[in-house]
Design an enzyme around this catalytic site. Structure first.
Site, PDB file in Angstrom:
ATOM      1  N   ASN A  78       0.864  -1.176   0.000  1.00  0.00           N
ATOM      2  CA  ASN A  78       0.000   0.000   0.000  1.00  0.00           C
ATOM      3  C   ASN A  78       0.902   1.228   0.000  1.00  0.00           C
ATOM      4  O   ASN A  78       1.426   1.614   1.046  1.00  0.00           O
ATOM      5  CB  ASN A  78      -0.901  -0.040   1.251  1.00  0.00           C
ATOM      6  CG  ASN A  78      -1.785   1.182   1.372  1.00  0.00           C
ATOM      7  OD1 ASN A  78      -1.865   1.995   0.459  1.00  0.00           O
ATOM      8  ND2 ASN A  78      -2.454   1.316   2.512  1.00  0.00           N
ATOM      9  N   LYS A 130       0.101   4.190  -0.359  1.00  0.00           N
ATOM     10  CA  LYS A 130      -0.597   5.380   0.151  1.00  0.00           C
ATOM     11  C   LYS A 130      -0.352   6.568  -0.795  1.00  0.00           C
ATOM     12  O   LYS A 130      -0.320   6.347  -1.998  1.00  0.00           O
ATOM     13  CB  LYS A 130      -0.178   5.666   1.594  1.00  0.00           C
ATOM     14  CG  LYS A 130      -0.357   4.422   2.481  1.00  0.00           C
ATOM     15  CD  LYS A 130      -0.261   4.685   3.943  1.00  0.00           C
ATOM     16  CE  LYS A 130      -0.449   3.384   4.702  1.00  0.00           C
ATOM     17  NZ  LYS A 130      -0.396   3.546   6.136  1.00  0.00           N
ATOM     18  N   HIS A 178      -9.846   1.185   4.445  1.00  0.00           N
ATOM     19  CA  HIS A 178      -8.611   1.394   5.216  1.00  0.00           C
ATOM     20  C   HIS A 178      -8.876   2.398   6.345  1.00  0.00           C
ATOM     21  O   HIS A 178      -9.667   3.334   6.168  1.00  0.00           O
ATOM     22  CB  HIS A 178      -7.515   1.913   4.281  1.00  0.00           C
ATOM     23  CG  HIS A 178      -6.161   1.934   4.931  1.00  0.00           C
ATOM     24  ND1 HIS A 178      -5.785   2.923   5.801  1.00  0.00           N
ATOM     25  CD2 HIS A 178      -5.129   1.066   4.862  1.00  0.00           C
ATOM     26  CE1 HIS A 178      -4.545   2.672   6.235  1.00  0.00           C
ATOM     27  NE2 HIS A 178      -4.129   1.548   5.687  1.00  0.00           N
ATOM     28  N   GLU A 185      -7.293   4.847   7.409  1.00  0.00           N
ATOM     29  CA  GLU A 185      -7.040   6.256   7.067  1.00  0.00           C
ATOM     30  C   GLU A 185      -8.222   6.837   6.285  1.00  0.00           C
ATOM     31  O   GLU A 185      -8.520   8.026   6.387  1.00  0.00           O
ATOM     32  CB  GLU A 185      -5.719   6.383   6.279  1.00  0.00           C
ATOM     33  CG  GLU A 185      -4.527   6.216   7.213  1.00  0.00           C
ATOM     34  CD  GLU A 185      -3.266   5.694   6.559  1.00  0.00           C
ATOM     35  OE1 GLU A 185      -3.165   5.695   5.324  1.00  0.00           O
ATOM     36  OE2 GLU A 185      -2.360   5.266   7.305  1.00  0.00           O
ATOM     37  N   GLU A 219      -5.906  -4.784  10.714  1.00  0.00           N
ATOM     38  CA  GLU A 219      -4.966  -3.671  10.805  1.00  0.00           C
ATOM     39  C   GLU A 219      -5.288  -2.833  12.039  1.00  0.00           C
ATOM     40  O   GLU A 219      -6.045  -1.850  11.951  1.00  0.00           O
ATOM     41  CB  GLU A 219      -5.084  -2.785   9.561  1.00  0.00           C
ATOM     42  CG  GLU A 219      -4.583  -3.426   8.295  1.00  0.00           C
ATOM     43  CD  GLU A 219      -3.884  -2.389   7.425  1.00  0.00           C
ATOM     44  OE1 GLU A 219      -2.763  -2.658   7.001  1.00  0.00           O
ATOM     45  OE2 GLU A 219      -4.451  -1.303   7.213  1.00  0.00           O
ATOM     46  N   GLY A 259       1.930   2.574  10.935  1.00  0.00           N
ATOM     47  CA  GLY A 259       2.877   3.685  10.826  1.00  0.00           C
ATOM     48  C   GLY A 259       3.517   4.093  12.136  1.00  0.00           C
ATOM     49  O   GLY A 259       4.104   5.172  12.236  1.00  0.00           O
ATOM     50  N   SER A 287       2.944  -1.690  10.630  1.00  0.00           N
ATOM     51  CA  SER A 287       4.381  -1.726  10.937  1.00  0.00           C
ATOM     52  C   SER A 287       5.049  -3.060  10.566  1.00  0.00           C
ATOM     53  O   SER A 287       5.923  -3.530  11.286  1.00  0.00           O
ATOM     54  CB  SER A 287       4.629  -1.382  12.408  1.00  0.00           C
ATOM     55  OG  SER A 287       4.213  -0.066  12.682  1.00  0.00           O
ATOM     56  N   GLY A 314       2.688  -1.009   4.426  1.00  0.00           N
ATOM     57  CA  GLY A 314       2.691   0.408   4.068  1.00  0.00           C
ATOM     58  C   GLY A 314       4.118   0.897   3.886  1.00  0.00           C
ATOM     59  O   GLY A 314       4.749   0.652   2.856  1.00  0.00           O
TER      60      GLY A 314
END
Ligand code: PGA
Length: 253
Positions: A8, A10, A94, A96, A168, A174, A215, A236
């Site tokens: 991903n 992003k 997701h 986010e 997730e 992150g 992570s 990510g």
């Protein structure tokens, strides 16, 4: 089943030259890798540049889709458009997107339905925040997210295609603080239990592949597959470094 490793990207990188470099380095690094299915999900603007470069073990995905096919929806991209540029996978819900763009269960449900209808393989993301975990709400949050996303989606529809669910935890994304293997395994089982209740079938739930994301890097990636027994990873930050990402995959294969 081969593990599914999803990159991903992003909102990265900044320009096409960098995107091409990253894509090509990953592609080169994955030559001869047959024991994993790798999916790269670049930002929308770059995807079409890679549409003729996907291969047997390297596929294209998108990070989002809109549920309508075509029309007056300023700023949106439809699943049909993604199909036209040879996307095979799509990330849905997701955290986010939920957090910054107000995606709720109803919207995620519509996106999931649209993806399944178009035969785009959806990767549905679910997971609790730190605060929810501390309050002991993890299971109820997962239940709410999964039930909401799968509302009025028949078992047959999912069976015909593949639906991937990515656990997730928001607190692990992150942050450099991944969920440990044992906990990830446990949450994978919780997710399967929720699915088996919805569809009244343990057998069906067993068949749904569960990914872990948050992570993940080249050191810990293998643990989620070999120790926790999960079926894939959503990566990510570590997917933006070709060497790191290829290493992660090579260790698993
Ligand atoms: P991360 O992101 O690997 O950078 O933690 C994972 C994700 O958001 O899918």
């Amino acid at each position: 089943m081969k593990p599914l490793i999803v990159a991903n990207w992003k909102m990265n990188p900044l320009n096409l030259a960098q995107a091409k470099r990253l894509f090509n380095s990953v592609k080169r690094g994955l030559k001869n890798i047959k024991k994993a299915e790798v999916v790269i999900c670049p930002p929308f603007v770059f995807i079409s540049n890679f549409q003729n470069l996907s291969s047997n073990n390297l596929k294209l995905g998108a990070q989002n889709l809109f549920w309508e096919e075509i029309g007056a929806y300023t700023g949106e991209i439809s699943g049909a458009m993604l199909k036209n540029i040879k996307c095979q996978y799509v990330i849905v819900g997701h955290s986010e997107r939920r957090r910054y763009f107000g995606e709720n269960e109803e919207m995620i449900n519509k996106k999931l339905k649209a993806a399944l209808e178009l035969k785009l393989f959806p990767i549905l993301c679910v997971g609790e925040t730190q605060n929810e975990r501390e309050k002991g709400e993890t299971e109820s949050i997962l239940k709410k997210q999964i039930e909401g996303a799968l509302k009025k989606i028949s078992r047959q529809k999912i069976e015909k295609l593949k639906l991937f669910i990515a656990y997730e935890p928001v607190w692990a994304i992150g942050t450099g603080k991944p969920c440990d293997f044992e906990e990830a395994q446990k949450m994978g089982l919780v997710i399967k239990k929720i699915i088996s209740k919805i569809y009244n079938s343990i057998n069906f739930a067993q068949k749904i592949p569960i990914l872990y994301g948050g992570s993940v890097n080249s050191r810990n990636g293998i643990g989620y597959i070999k120790e926790a027994g999960l079926q894939g990873l959503l990566v990510g930050g570590a997917s933006l470094n070709a060497k790191e990402f290829v290493n992660l995959i090579r260790k698993i294969c």
